[in-house]
Design a protein around this motif. Structure first.
Motif, PDB file in Angstrom:
ATOM      1  N   THR A  16      -4.652  -7.691   4.879  1.00  0.00           N
ATOM      2  CA  THR A  16      -4.285  -6.351   5.350  1.00  0.00           C
ATOM      3  C   THR A  16      -5.438  -5.417   5.019  1.00  0.00           C
ATOM      4  OG1 THR A  16      -1.929  -6.834   5.057  1.00  0.00           O
ATOM      5  CG2 THR A  16      -2.522  -4.527   5.315  1.00  0.00           C
ATOM      6  N   THR A  17      -5.447  -4.892   3.802  1.00  0.00           N
ATOM      7  CA  THR A  17      -6.544  -3.999   3.393  1.00  0.00           C
ATOM      8  C   THR A  17      -7.674  -4.776   2.734  1.00  0.00           C
ATOM      9  OG1 THR A  17      -5.512  -3.590   1.260  1.00  0.00           O
ATOM     10  CG2 THR A  17      -4.971  -2.058   3.054  1.00  0.00           C
TER      11      THR A  17
ATOM     12  N   ILE B 144      -7.648  -5.985  -0.395  1.00  0.00           N
ATOM     13  CA  ILE B 144      -7.760  -5.764  -1.841  1.00  0.00           C
ATOM     14  C   ILE B 144      -7.658  -7.072  -2.622  1.00  0.00           C
ATOM     15  CG2 ILE B 144      -6.625  -4.709  -3.847  1.00  0.00           C
ATOM     16  CD1 ILE B 144      -6.027  -2.283  -2.020  1.00  0.00           C
TER      17      ILE B 144
ATOM     18  N   LYS C 183       2.445   2.219   2.702  1.00  0.00           N
ATOM     19  CA  LYS C 183       2.606   2.570   4.120  1.00  0.00           C
ATOM     20  C   LYS C 183       3.889   1.967   4.677  1.00  0.00           C
ATOM     21  CE  LYS C 183      -1.492   1.281   5.936  1.00  0.00           C
ATOM     22  NZ  LYS C 183      -2.544   1.136   6.924  1.00  0.00           N
TER      23      LYS C 183
ATOM     24  N   ARG D 161     -13.797  -3.707   3.982  1.00  0.00           N
ATOM     25  CA  ARG D 161     -13.824  -3.777   2.514  1.00  0.00           C
ATOM     26  C   ARG D 161     -14.661  -4.972   2.049  1.00  0.00           C
ATOM     27  NH1 ARG D 161     -10.790  -1.891  -1.677  1.00  0.00           N
ATOM     28  NH2 ARG D 161      -9.302  -0.900  -0.279  1.00  0.00           N
TER      29      ARG D 161
ATOM     30  N   GLU E 163      -8.138  -1.260  12.574  1.00  0.00           N
ATOM     31  CA  GLU E 163      -9.568  -0.945  12.480  1.00  0.00           C
ATOM     32  C   GLU E 163     -10.252  -1.281  13.795  1.00  0.00           C
ATOM     33  OE1 GLU E 163     -11.049  -3.188   9.183  1.00  0.00           O
ATOM     34  OE2 GLU E 163     -10.528  -5.083  10.076  1.00  0.00           O
TER      35      GLU E 163
ATOM     36  N   GLU F 222      -6.380  -3.944   9.060  1.00  0.00           N
ATOM     37  CA  GLU F 222      -6.198  -2.641   8.435  1.00  0.00           C
ATOM     38  C   GLU F 222      -7.216  -2.386   7.335  1.00  0.00           C
ATOM     39  OE1 GLU F 222      -2.125  -1.368   7.717  1.00  0.00           O
ATOM     40  OE2 GLU F 222      -1.432  -2.819   9.182  1.00  0.00           O
ATOM     41  N   GLY F 223      -8.439  -2.868   7.532  1.00  0.00           N
ATOM     42  CA  GLY F 223      -9.515  -2.529   6.615  1.00  0.00           C
ATOM     43  C   GLY F 223     -10.110  -3.684   5.836  1.00  0.00           C
ATOM     44  N   ALA F 224      -9.514  -4.878   5.919  1.00  0.00           N
ATOM     45  CA  ALA F 224     -10.004  -6.011   5.124  1.00  0.00           C
ATOM     46  C   ALA F 224     -11.454  -6.360   5.447  1.00  0.00           C
ATOM     47  CB  ALA F 224      -9.109  -7.230   5.324  1.00  0.00           C
TER      48      ALA F 224
ATOM     49  N   SER G 271       0.816  -1.217   0.000  1.00  0.00           N
ATOM     50  CA  SER G 271       0.000   0.000   0.000  1.00  0.00           C
ATOM     51  C   SER G 271       0.852   1.270   0.000  1.00  0.00           C
ATOM     52  CB  SER G 271      -0.901   0.016   1.234  1.00  0.00           C
ATOM     53  OG  SER G 271      -0.105   0.075   2.408  1.00  0.00           O
TER      54      SER G 271
ATOM     55  N   ASN H 263      -3.498   2.633  12.937  1.00  0.00           N
ATOM     56  CA  ASN H 263      -3.880   1.826  11.765  1.00  0.00           C
ATOM     57  C   ASN H 263      -4.870   0.690  11.997  1.00  0.00           C
ATOM     58  OD1 ASN H 263      -2.060   2.863   9.491  1.00  0.00           O
ATOM     59  ND2 ASN H 263      -0.669   2.665  11.228  1.00  0.00           N
TER      60      ASN H 263
END
Length: 195
Positions: A115-116, A118, A24, A150, A194, A145-147, A22, A192
Motif C-alpha cells: 500500500t504505502t 512502510i 484512511k 517510498r 499514485e 498508494e505510494g509504495a 494508515s 489516492n
C-alpha cells in the motif's frame, strides 16, 4: 484467470467502508492471507516465478505473514534459499526480526500486498542494516498508494503481479458492483492512486 473475479468470489477483496492501517477509509479491503488455501494460488506462484527468475537475488525473504507462503512456494519451485522477516520482534528468545543470515547476499523481498510501502521499507532497511543488499521487492498486488515512490528513495524497485487499478477497473466494467460501490471506488482511485 480473471483474478478480479476470483478475489471477489473468494472474499479476498471486500467492498464497503474499511479503515486501513494508515487511518484512511477505503471502499475496498484486500486480505490475501487465505489465498494459499485456494487452488488459484498455484497460478499466482507460476506468474511470480517468471518475474523472480528475471530479478537479481541470492535469497528470498518473505515478510510475515502475508509474504511467507509465496516466498516459500517460489523457493521450493526454484530450489533456492529463503527466510522471513517479522514486522516486530517477538519479545522473547533471540528477539530477532530477521530469521536468516543475509550478510553479503542480494535479497529479493516478497510480500502479498503493498500500500504505502512502510512494511517493505522497514524490512529492506533492516536487511541492509544486517549486511544484505535489497534492490527489488515483489508483491501480488500493488495498491498504488505510494509504495513504489517510498521504496525508490532507498534504491528498491517494486514489482507486482497485479495493480489494484486494473483489478478494480475490471470489476467496475463488470456487473458485480452496484452504482454506489462503483462511484465510491472511482472517487477513491482518483484521489489516492499514485500516478
Amino acid at each position: 484467470m480473471n483474478f478480479a473475479e476470483i478475489l471477489l468470489e473468494r472474499k479476498l477483496l471486500l467492498i464497503g467502508n474499511f479503515v486501513l492501517t494508515s487511518g484512511k477509509v477505503s471502499p475496498y479491503y484486500l486480505d490475501l492471507r487465505p489465498l494459499p488455501s485456494y487452488p488459484e494460488f498455484y497460478e499466482i506462484v507460476h506468474i511470480a516465478l517468471k518475474i523472480v527468475k528475471e530479478l537479481p537475488h541470492d535469497i528470498l525473504i518473505g515478510i510475515a505473514t502475508g509474504g511467507v507462503p509465496l516466498a516459500s512456494f517460489i523457493a521450493c519451485n526454484l530450489k533456492e534459499p529463503m527466510g522471513y522477516i517479522r514486522i516486530e520482534k517477538k519479545g522473547h528468545g533471540a528477539n530477532k526480526l530477521l530469521e536468516v543470515d543475509v550478510r553479503g547476499k542480494r535479497v529479493l523481498l516478497i510480500d502479498d500486498v503493498a500500500t504505502t510501502g512502510i512494511s517493505l521499507e522497514k524490512a529492506a532497511l533492516e536487511i541492509m542494516r544486517q549486511g544484505g543488499k535489497v534492490t527489488d521487492a515483489l508483491v501480488i498486488i500493488d495498491r498504488q498508494e505510494g509504495a513504489s515512490q517510498r521504496l525508490s528513495k532507498i534504491g528498491v524497485t517494486i514489482h507486482s503481479l497485479f495493480k489494484i487499478s486494473d483489478i478494480l477497473d475490471e470489476l467496475i466494467k463488470s456487473n458485480r458492483l452496484g452504482d454506489n460501490e462503483k462511484k465510491a471506488i472511482i472517487d477513491y482511485l482518483v484521489k489516492n492512486i499514485e500516478k
